[in-house]
Motif scaffolding. Structure first.
Motif, PDB file in Angstrom:
ATOM      1  N   ILE A 116      48.890 -50.954 -46.023  1.00 50.58           N
ATOM      2  CA  ILE A 116      49.356 -50.904 -44.634  1.00 50.58           C
ATOM      3  C   ILE A 116      49.849 -49.499 -44.300  1.00 50.58           C
ATOM      4  O   ILE A 116      49.566 -48.953 -43.226  1.00 50.58           O
ATOM      5  CB  ILE A 116      50.473 -51.939 -44.402  1.00 50.58           C
ATOM      6  N   GLY A 117      50.584 -48.903 -45.228  1.00 46.52           N
ATOM      7  CA  GLY A 117      51.099 -47.557 -44.993  1.00 46.52           C
ATOM      8  C   GLY A 117      49.996 -46.534 -44.812  1.00 46.52           C
ATOM      9  O   GLY A 117      50.078 -45.659 -43.931  1.00 46.52           O
ATOM     10  N   TYR A 118      48.950 -46.624 -45.602  1.00 46.68           N
ATOM     11  CA  TYR A 118      47.853 -45.657 -45.482  1.00 46.68           C
ATOM     12  C   TYR A 118      47.037 -45.900 -44.219  1.00 46.68           C
ATOM     13  O   TYR A 118      46.565 -44.944 -43.588  1.00 46.68           O
ATOM     14  CB  TYR A 118      46.971 -45.693 -46.727  1.00 46.68           C
ATOM     15  N   VAL A 119      46.857 -47.134 -43.832  1.00 47.15           N
ATOM     16  CA  VAL A 119      46.172 -47.406 -42.569  1.00 47.15           C
ATOM     17  C   VAL A 119      47.000 -46.874 -41.405  1.00 47.15           C
ATOM     18  O   VAL A 119      46.459 -46.283 -40.450  1.00 47.15           O
ATOM     19  CB  VAL A 119      45.913 -48.916 -42.418  1.00 47.15           C
ATOM     20  N   LEU A 120      48.316 -47.047 -41.467  1.00 47.84           N
ATOM     21  CA  LEU A 120      49.187 -46.502 -40.426  1.00 47.84           C
ATOM     22  C   LEU A 120      49.090 -44.979 -40.379  1.00 47.84           C
ATOM     23  O   LEU A 120      49.047 -44.384 -39.290  1.00 47.84           O
ATOM     24  CB  LEU A 120      50.635 -46.938 -40.686  1.00 47.84           C
ATOM     25  N   ALA A 121      49.044 -44.343 -41.542  1.00 46.04           N
ATOM     26  CA  ALA A 121      48.909 -42.886 -41.580  1.00 46.04           C
ATOM     27  C   ALA A 121      47.594 -42.434 -40.947  1.00 46.04           C
ATOM     28  O   ALA A 121      47.552 -41.430 -40.213  1.00 46.04           O
ATOM     29  CB  ALA A 121      48.999 -42.396 -43.022  1.00 46.04           C
ATOM     30  N   LEU A 122      46.516 -43.166 -41.188  1.00 52.76           N
ATOM     31  CA  LEU A 122      45.224 -42.829 -40.582  1.00 52.76           C
ATOM     32  C   LEU A 122      45.266 -43.013 -39.070  1.00 52.76           C
ATOM     33  O   LEU A 122      44.717 -42.193 -38.315  1.00 52.76           O
ATOM     34  CB  LEU A 122      44.125 -43.692 -41.199  1.00 52.76           C
ATOM     35  N   ILE A 123      45.920 -44.078 -38.609  1.00 56.45           N
ATOM     36  CA  ILE A 123      46.037 -44.317 -37.169  1.00 56.45           C
ATOM     37  C   ILE A 123      46.828 -43.194 -36.508  1.00 56.45           C
ATOM     38  O   ILE A 123      46.441 -42.658 -35.455  1.00 56.45           O
ATOM     39  CB  ILE A 123      46.690 -45.681 -36.895  1.00 56.45           C
ATOM     40  N   VAL A 124      47.958 -42.815 -37.118  1.00 56.01           N
ATOM     41  CA  VAL A 124      48.794 -41.746 -36.567  1.00 56.01           C
ATOM     42  C   VAL A 124      48.017 -40.434 -36.505  1.00 56.01           C
ATOM     43  O   VAL A 124      48.049 -39.713 -35.493  1.00 56.01           O
ATOM     44  CB  VAL A 124      50.074 -41.582 -37.413  1.00 56.01           C
ATOM     45  N   THR A 125      47.294 -40.123 -37.569  1.00 57.30           N
ATOM     46  CA  THR A 125      46.519 -38.877 -37.590  1.00 57.30           C
ATOM     47  C   THR A 125      45.433 -38.885 -36.522  1.00 57.30           C
ATOM     48  O   THR A 125      45.256 -37.901 -35.788  1.00 57.30           O
ATOM     49  CB  THR A 125      45.887 -38.679 -38.977  1.00 57.30           C
ATOM     50  N   ALA A 126      44.696 -39.986 -36.429  1.00 60.28           N
ATOM     51  CA  ALA A 126      43.606 -40.060 -35.449  1.00 60.28           C
ATOM     52  C   ALA A 126      44.130 -39.950 -34.019  1.00 60.28           C
ATOM     53  O   ALA A 126      43.576 -39.202 -33.205  1.00 60.28           O
ATOM     54  CB  ALA A 126      42.834 -41.364 -35.640  1.00 60.28           C
ATOM     55  N   VAL A 127      45.199 -40.676 -33.709  1.00 58.99           N
ATOM     56  CA  VAL A 127      45.756 -40.641 -32.346  1.00 58.99           C
ATOM     57  C   VAL A 127      46.306 -39.259 -32.023  1.00 58.99           C
ATOM     58  O   VAL A 127      46.091 -38.726 -30.919  1.00 58.99           O
ATOM     59  CB  VAL A 127      46.840 -41.721 -32.189  1.00 58.99           C
ATOM     60  N   SER A 128      47.004 -38.629 -32.968  1.00 57.67           N
ATOM     61  CA  SER A 128      47.592 -37.315 -32.726  1.00 57.67           C
ATOM     62  C   SER A 128      46.522 -36.252 -32.503  1.00 57.67           C
ATOM     63  O   SER A 128      46.620 -35.434 -31.581  1.00 57.67           O
ATOM     64  CB  SER A 128      48.487 -36.927 -33.903  1.00 57.67           C
ATOM     65  N   VAL A 129      45.495 -36.256 -33.347  1.00 52.63           N
ATOM     66  CA  VAL A 129      44.421 -35.274 -33.194  1.00 52.63           C
ATOM     67  C   VAL A 129      43.697 -35.473 -31.869  1.00 52.63           C
ATOM     68  O   VAL A 129      43.377 -34.511 -31.153  1.00 52.63           O
ATOM     69  CB  VAL A 129      43.440 -35.367 -34.379  1.00 52.63           C
ATOM     70  N   THR A 130      43.441 -36.723 -31.491  1.00 56.05           N
ATOM     71  CA  THR A 130      42.774 -37.006 -30.222  1.00 56.05           C
ATOM     72  C   THR A 130      43.608 -36.527 -29.045  1.00 56.05           C
ATOM     73  O   THR A 130      43.089 -35.914 -28.097  1.00 56.05           O
ATOM     74  CB  THR A 130      42.502 -38.519 -30.086  1.00 56.05           C
ATOM     75  N   GLN A 131      44.908 -36.790 -29.091  1.00 56.09           N
ATOM     76  CA  GLN A 131      45.788 -36.333 -28.011  1.00 56.09           C
ATOM     77  C   GLN A 131      45.786 -34.813 -27.895  1.00 56.09           C
ATOM     78  O   GLN A 131      45.705 -34.260 -26.785  1.00 56.09           O
ATOM     79  CB  GLN A 131      47.210 -36.827 -28.249  1.00 56.09           C
ATOM     80  N   MET A 132      45.847 -34.126 -29.011  1.00 58.45           N
ATOM     81  CA  MET A 132      45.864 -32.667 -28.976  1.00 58.45           C
ATOM     82  C   MET A 132      44.574 -32.108 -28.395  1.00 58.45           C
ATOM     83  O   MET A 132      44.588 -31.176 -27.586  1.00 58.45           O
ATOM     84  CB  MET A 132      46.106 -32.117 -30.382  1.00 58.45           C
ATOM     85  N   LEU A 133      43.448 -32.677 -28.789  1.00 60.27           N
ATOM     86  CA  LEU A 133      42.163 -32.193 -28.278  1.00 60.27           C
ATOM     87  C   LEU A 133      42.035 -32.441 -26.779  1.00 60.27           C
ATOM     88  O   LEU A 133      41.599 -31.563 -26.019  1.00 60.27           O
ATOM     89  CB  LEU A 133      41.017 -32.863 -29.033  1.00 60.27           C
ATOM     90  N   VAL A 134      42.424 -33.643 -26.339  1.00 61.24           N
ATOM     91  CA  VAL A 134      42.303 -33.979 -24.921  1.00 61.24           C
ATOM     92  C   VAL A 134      43.226 -33.109 -24.074  1.00 61.24           C
ATOM     93  O   VAL A 134      42.815 -32.552 -23.035  1.00 61.24           O
ATOM     94  CB  VAL A 134      42.605 -35.473 -24.700  1.00 61.24           C
ATOM     95  N   LEU A 135      44.474 -32.961 -24.495  1.00 62.54           N
ATOM     96  CA  LEU A 135      45.423 -32.176 -23.718  1.00 62.54           C
ATOM     97  C   LEU A 135      45.060 -30.700 -23.697  1.00 62.54           C
ATOM     98  O   LEU A 135      45.262 -30.015 -22.692  1.00 62.54           O
ATOM     99  CB  LEU A 135      46.836 -32.389 -24.277  1.00 62.54           C
ATOM    100  N   ARG A 136      44.521 -30.184 -24.793  1.00 61.75           N
ATOM    101  CA  ARG A 136      44.119 -28.780 -24.804  1.00 61.75           C
ATOM    102  C   ARG A 136      42.925 -28.543 -23.898  1.00 61.75           C
ATOM    103  O   ARG A 136      42.826 -27.501 -23.237  1.00 61.75           O
ATOM    104  CB  ARG A 136      43.789 -28.356 -26.239  1.00 61.75           C
ATOM    105  N   ARG A 137      41.988 -29.471 -23.870  1.00 63.28           N
ATOM    106  CA  ARG A 137      40.842 -29.327 -22.971  1.00 63.28           C
ATOM    107  C   ARG A 137      41.275 -29.341 -21.521  1.00 63.28           C
ATOM    108  O   ARG A 137      40.784 -28.558 -20.697  1.00 63.28           O
ATOM    109  CB  ARG A 137      39.826 -30.440 -23.233  1.00 63.28           C
ATOM    110  N   ARG A 138      42.204 -30.214 -21.183  1.00 61.79           N
ATOM    111  CA  ARG A 138      42.698 -30.261 -19.813  1.00 61.79           C
ATOM    112  C   ARG A 138      43.459 -28.984 -19.456  1.00 61.79           C
ATOM    113  O   ARG A 138      43.380 -28.504 -18.326  1.00 61.79           O
ATOM    114  CB  ARG A 138      43.611 -31.475 -19.621  1.00 61.79           C
TER     115      ARG A 138
END
Length: 319
Positions: A295-317
């Motif tokens: 569960i902890g590793y799946v949570l870590a993957l979710i956090v990483t994926a969401v954070s990277v996606t947010q950074m890419l989207v906000l930087r493009r905007r």
């Protein structure tokens, strides 16, 4: 006959010997002082490196190994990816994930929007006692998580809570803040917003003070109203801070544990059960450390994926 004396030309070997510095040439063993100088930074860093390896790297790697094992009757056995496959059919995991996402989608925009408005107000020269209000809004972040959780559990108590006392004093009915599924989530969102808004406000306030005043003067000369100045000068100037706070707030909310643990215990009927709480329950109440590690590793993957996606989207905007 000339009186000038010609200097003898230096041979390449002699030139190299004359210009070579200690420990600089190839094939030359560094002197002891040079070795000591090179080793000095590592000597000072050694305690930190040892602590980092012992308390950060080792637990992470050990948890990864645990996620592929299962303990039955005190016997640990290797089960491969069975723990990760078990997550797909675990209704409690999906309930915890849904609750966490619902709190994230409501709380983070609410908190950051309120923080922007507070930062703009605290940055205004028309506001008196600005230093007092800045400190007042920042104080909640200093309070410990468990301490402010206990504070809100007392404020939101159904029978003797101060908020219900205010409601009944004006003729309104009591609200079951911590015992109703809807109001329990609302209570957690309210507590988190109170606690973390000051931190984001300070970040926005620091970014506001770096925006050149000439931009506001130019916008005012062009006839822009206060509202247009906010949308076209203030918000673009706040983009770096907004990017940072969005990512940090998302990471913190996805790891949410303290507030539901203290206020509701994950209830009622798992309405406030988060992934962090489910991980804790699985590991330290059910003693299923292999599944908890998964569960902890799946949570870590979710956090990483969401954070990277947010950074890419906000930087493009921003570009």
């Amino acid at each position: 006959m000339s009186n000038t004396v010609k200097s003898s030309p230096r041979t390449p070997v002699r030139e190299a010997v004359l210009t070579r510095r200690p420990g600089a040439g190839p094939g030359v063993r560094p002197s002891r002082p040079a070795l000591r100088a090179r080793a000095t930074p590592f000597v000072f860093l050694a305690p930190v490196i040892v602590l980092f390896l012992g308390f950060k790297v080792y637990p992470v790697l050990y948890a990864l190994c645990l996620s592929f094992t299962q303990n039955v009757g005190g016997v640990t056995s290797f089960v491969g990816g069975a723990n990760y496959g078990r997550l797909l059919d675990d209704p409690l995991f999906w309930t915890a994930l849904r609750n966490t996402v619902e709190i994230l989608v409501i709380q983070v925009p609410l908190m950051l929007g309120l923080a922007i408005l507070l930062a703009v107000a605290l940055n205004s020269k028309l506001l008196k006692w600005r230093s007092f209000f800045r400190v007042a809004y920042f104080v909640p972040i200093v309070m410990g998580l468990v301490a402010y959780g206990i504070l809100f559990s007392a404020l939101l108590n159904y029978q003797n809570g101060f908020i219900n006392y205010l409601l009944t004093s004006v003729g309104l009915p009591r609200i079951p803040w911590l015992t109703d599924p809807f109001w329990a989530k609302a209570s957690i969102i309210m507590a988190m917003t109170w606690h973390y808004t000051g931190q984001s406000t300070v970040m926005y306030l620091a970014q506001l003070q770096s925006i050149p005043g000439e931009l506001y003067e130019a916008a005012q000369m062009d006839g822009a109203s206060r509202r247009r100045q906010f949308w076209h000068v203030t918000l673009p100037g706040l983009r770096p801070a907004i990017l940072l706070t969005v990512v940090l707030s998302t990471i913190g909310t996805l790891q949410l544990f303290d507030e539901p643990y203290v206020l509701t215990g994950g209830g009622p009927d798992n309405a406030t059960l988060t992934i962090g709480m489910y991980l804790y329950t699985t590991a330290f109440k059910n003693f299923d450390f292999g599944y908890a590690s998964a569960i902890g590793y799946v949570l870590a993957l979710i956090v990483t994926a969401v954070s990277v996606t947010q950074m890419l989207v906000l930087r493009r905007r921003a570009q």
